[in-house]
Motif scaffolding. Structure first.
Motif, PDB file in Angstrom:
ATOM      1  N   HIS A 148     -84.929   1.090 -27.438  1.00 20.63           N
ATOM      2  CA  HIS A 148     -84.481   2.014 -26.385  1.00 20.63           C
ATOM      3  C   HIS A 148     -85.258   1.675 -25.125  1.00 20.63           C
ATOM      4  O   HIS A 148     -86.488   1.613 -25.143  1.00 20.63           O
ATOM      5  CB  HIS A 148     -84.733   3.467 -26.774  1.00 20.63           C
ATOM      6  CG  HIS A 148     -84.513   4.420 -25.627  1.00 20.63           C
ATOM      7  ND1 HIS A 148     -83.330   4.457 -24.918  1.00 20.63           N
ATOM      8  CD2 HIS A 148     -85.318   5.359 -25.057  1.00 20.63           C
ATOM      9  CE1 HIS A 148     -83.414   5.363 -23.964  1.00 20.63           C
ATOM     10  NE2 HIS A 148     -84.617   5.931 -24.017  1.00 20.63           N
ATOM     11  N   SER A 178     -79.039  -1.510 -15.956  1.00 20.86           N
ATOM     12  CA  SER A 178     -78.152  -0.664 -16.754  1.00 20.86           C
ATOM     13  C   SER A 178     -78.093   0.732 -16.156  1.00 20.86           C
ATOM     14  O   SER A 178     -77.036   1.387 -16.146  1.00 20.86           O
ATOM     15  CB  SER A 178     -78.657  -0.592 -18.196  1.00 20.86           C
ATOM     16  OG  SER A 178     -78.792  -1.891 -18.731  1.00 20.86           O
ATOM     17  N   VAL A 231     -69.277  -1.914 -25.723  1.00 14.92           N
ATOM     18  CA  VAL A 231     -70.495  -1.129 -25.484  1.00 14.92           C
ATOM     19  C   VAL A 231     -70.076   0.258 -25.004  1.00 14.92           C
ATOM     20  O   VAL A 231     -69.676   0.433 -23.849  1.00 14.92           O
ATOM     21  CB  VAL A 231     -71.400  -1.808 -24.434  1.00 14.92           C
ATOM     22  CG1 VAL A 231     -72.642  -0.967 -24.171  1.00 14.92           C
ATOM     23  CG2 VAL A 231     -71.808  -3.210 -24.897  1.00 14.92           C
ATOM     24  N   THR A 285     -70.332   4.313 -23.848  1.00 18.36           N
ATOM     25  CA  THR A 285     -71.222   5.025 -22.922  1.00 18.36           C
ATOM     26  C   THR A 285     -71.494   6.435 -23.434  1.00 18.36           C
ATOM     27  O   THR A 285     -70.562   7.213 -23.674  1.00 18.36           O
ATOM     28  CB  THR A 285     -70.595   5.113 -21.521  1.00 18.36           C
ATOM     29  OG1 THR A 285     -70.379   3.796 -21.025  1.00 18.36           O
ATOM     30  CG2 THR A 285     -71.517   5.868 -20.569  1.00 18.36           C
ATOM     31  N   ALA A 294     -74.772  -1.691 -29.400  1.00 20.57           N
ATOM     32  CA  ALA A 294     -75.354  -1.347 -28.105  1.00 20.57           C
ATOM     33  C   ALA A 294     -74.631  -0.138 -27.542  1.00 20.57           C
ATOM     34  O   ALA A 294     -73.442   0.048 -27.778  1.00 20.57           O
ATOM     35  CB  ALA A 294     -75.237  -2.525 -27.133  1.00 20.57           C
ATOM     36  N   CYS A 295     -75.376   0.682 -26.797  1.00 18.15           N
ATOM     37  CA  CYS A 295     -74.791   1.865 -26.174  1.00 18.15           C
ATOM     38  C   CYS A 295     -75.480   2.070 -24.819  1.00 18.15           C
ATOM     39  O   CYS A 295     -76.707   2.076 -24.731  1.00 18.15           O
ATOM     40  CB  CYS A 295     -75.001   3.085 -27.075  1.00 18.15           C
ATOM     41  SG  CYS A 295     -74.271   4.617 -26.438  1.00 18.15           S
ATOM     42  N   LEU A 296     -74.658   2.202 -23.775  1.00 14.85           N
ATOM     43  CA  LEU A 296     -75.195   2.544 -22.457  1.00 14.85           C
ATOM     44  C   LEU A 296     -75.404   4.054 -22.409  1.00 14.85           C
ATOM     45  O   LEU A 296     -74.526   4.825 -22.806  1.00 14.85           O
ATOM     46  CB  LEU A 296     -74.199   2.127 -21.367  1.00 14.85           C
ATOM     47  CG  LEU A 296     -74.563   2.527 -19.932  1.00 14.85           C
ATOM     48  CD1 LEU A 296     -75.790   1.773 -19.452  1.00 14.85           C
ATOM     49  CD2 LEU A 296     -73.389   2.280 -18.990  1.00 14.85           C
ATOM     50  N   ILE A 318     -80.511   2.298 -22.098  1.00 14.12           N
ATOM     51  CA  ILE A 318     -79.692   1.694 -23.149  1.00 14.12           C
ATOM     52  C   ILE A 318     -80.378   1.852 -24.502  1.00 14.12           C
ATOM     53  O   ILE A 318     -81.586   2.062 -24.588  1.00 14.12           O
ATOM     54  CB  ILE A 318     -79.462   0.182 -22.906  1.00 14.12           C
ATOM     55  CG1 ILE A 318     -80.790  -0.550 -22.647  1.00 14.12           C
ATOM     56  CG2 ILE A 318     -78.493  -0.046 -21.766  1.00 14.12           C
ATOM     57  CD1 ILE A 318     -80.644  -2.055 -22.525  1.00 14.12           C
ATOM     58  N   THR A 335     -80.113  -0.382 -28.256  1.00 15.30           N
ATOM     59  CA  THR A 335     -79.498  -1.487 -28.989  1.00 15.30           C
ATOM     60  C   THR A 335     -80.026  -1.503 -30.408  1.00 15.30           C
ATOM     61  O   THR A 335     -81.117  -1.000 -30.689  1.00 15.30           O
ATOM     62  CB  THR A 335     -79.784  -2.850 -28.331  1.00 15.30           C
ATOM     63  OG1 THR A 335     -81.199  -3.031 -28.229  1.00 15.30           O
ATOM     64  CG2 THR A 335     -79.157  -2.954 -26.952  1.00 15.30           C
ATOM     65  N   ALA A 379     -80.681  -6.145 -25.983  1.00 17.81           N
ATOM     66  CA  ALA A 379     -81.076  -5.311 -24.839  1.00 17.81           C
ATOM     67  C   ALA A 379     -81.276  -6.165 -23.597  1.00 17.81           C
ATOM     68  O   ALA A 379     -80.818  -5.819 -22.501  1.00 17.81           O
ATOM     69  CB  ALA A 379     -82.358  -4.543 -25.174  1.00 17.81           C
ATOM     70  N   TYR A 403     -77.838  -7.501 -22.291  1.00 21.24           N
ATOM     71  CA  TYR A 403     -77.048  -6.485 -21.582  1.00 21.24           C
ATOM     72  C   TYR A 403     -77.658  -6.179 -20.221  1.00 21.24           C
ATOM     73  O   TYR A 403     -76.948  -6.061 -19.221  1.00 21.24           O
ATOM     74  CB  TYR A 403     -76.957  -5.213 -22.425  1.00 21.24           C
ATOM     75  CG  TYR A 403     -75.959  -4.219 -21.865  1.00 21.24           C
ATOM     76  CD1 TYR A 403     -74.593  -4.408 -22.046  1.00 21.24           C
ATOM     77  CD2 TYR A 403     -76.391  -3.103 -21.142  1.00 21.24           C
ATOM     78  CE1 TYR A 403     -73.670  -3.525 -21.519  1.00 21.24           C
ATOM     79  CE2 TYR A 403     -75.476  -2.210 -20.614  1.00 21.24           C
ATOM     80  CZ  TYR A 403     -74.118  -2.422 -20.813  1.00 21.24           C
ATOM     81  OH  TYR A 403     -73.215  -1.535 -20.281  1.00 21.24           O
ATOM     82  N   GLU A 404     -78.971  -6.079 -20.168  1.00 24.29           N
ATOM     83  CA  GLU A 404     -79.631  -5.783 -18.904  1.00 24.29           C
ATOM     84  C   GLU A 404     -79.439  -6.917 -17.902  1.00 24.29           C
ATOM     85  O   GLU A 404     -79.198  -6.678 -16.717  1.00 24.29           O
ATOM     86  CB  GLU A 404     -81.116  -5.507 -19.138  1.00 24.29           C
ATOM     87  CG  GLU A 404     -81.963  -5.358 -17.882  1.00 24.29           C
ATOM     88  CD  GLU A 404     -81.545  -4.185 -16.990  1.00 24.29           C
ATOM     89  OE1 GLU A 404     -80.738  -3.345 -17.436  1.00 24.29           O
ATOM     90  OE2 GLU A 404     -82.019  -4.124 -15.835  1.00 24.29           O
TER      91      GLU A 404
END
Ligand SMILES: [Zn+2]
Length: 234
Positions: free
Chosen positions: A76, A82, A110, A112, A137-139, A145, A147, A159, A162-163
């Motif tokens: 996290h 993000s 991904v 939200t 993964a979840c925004l 975020i 992951t 992570a 995505y970032e």
């Protein structure tokens, strides 16, 4: 992931997890020491003891492990790219055909999580887990975020991937120029390579070589040879 906050955990055996905790001489997640990692049960007790203080958002970790037997690591992070994309409702784009990690995440999807509130209680963690579903993964809009992975390396590299894509997307969106997006065919062709070759080999090698790259960056920084900082980002 160079913010002060954020935390990483790993499932070790049964309900036990290793979790990055806070210490009296806290210096942020980038400067984590072995003695800041505590072993706790992810079931029942909140894991608090007299020596280490689990993060206030430890329910993120315990709820994901309870719901997802396949997950063995959780990251996290309050990642700035993000955060900016989430707050402005900008969809993070797969912008580089060679950038296998973000494209795989986009292909997998991904979701939200819409609340920016701290996930410091079971009800909020349950809502986050429901949003994450079976994804990796979840925004978290206005927050950061989360992951997951079968290893800390996998969750960490997801992570970072995505970032990095979020930062590139933000730069494109604020450049004043129209972005020519990758087509669906290009996205599938780039990210789908892992499906047409050996999925296990490509997946495994991408996580491994990316992990080694960042580990080397840290070693170079510690040796005073270079500083792996993306200037302009906190
Ligand atoms: Zn947080």
């Amino acid at each position: 992931m160079n913010d002060v906050g954020g935390h990483v955990s790993a499932r070790v055996s049964g309900p036990d997890i290793l979790l990055r905790c806070r210490g009296a001489d806290e210096e942020g997640i980038l400067f984590t020491r072995d003695d800041q990692i505590g072993r706790f049960s992810s079931v029942g007790a909140d894991g608090r003891n007299s020596e280490l203080m689990p993060p206030i958002e430890s329910p993120i970790h315990t709820a994901i492990y309870a719901a997802r037997p396949d997950v063995r690591a959780v990251v996290h992070a309050h990642a700035p790219g993000s955060l900016l994309c989430g707050l402005t409702g900008i969809d993070v784009l797969p912008v580089r055909a060679y950038d296998y990690g973000p494209i795989r995440l986009v292909l997998e999807g991904v979701p939200t999580y819409e609340s920016a509130a701290l996930v410091d209680r079971p009800e909020r963690a349950a809502a986050l887990v429901a949003t994450l579903g079976q994804k990796n993964a979840c925004l978290m809009r206005g927050h950061g975020i989360v992951t997951t992975g079968t290893t800390v390396r996998e969750a960490t590299m997801r992570a970072i991937a995505y970032e990095n894509a979020a930062r590139m997307t933000w730069r494109l969106e604020t450049s004043g120029r129209a972005t020519i997006p990758m087509s669906e065919e290009e996205i599938v062709d780039s990210g789908g390579q892992g499906l047409t070759r050996s999925a296990a080999t490509v997946n495994g090698s991408w996580f491994e070589w990316s992990w080694r790259y960042y580990r080397r960056l840290l070693a170079e920084r510690d040796a005073g040879r270079m500083v792996p900082v993306d200037k302009g980002w906190p």
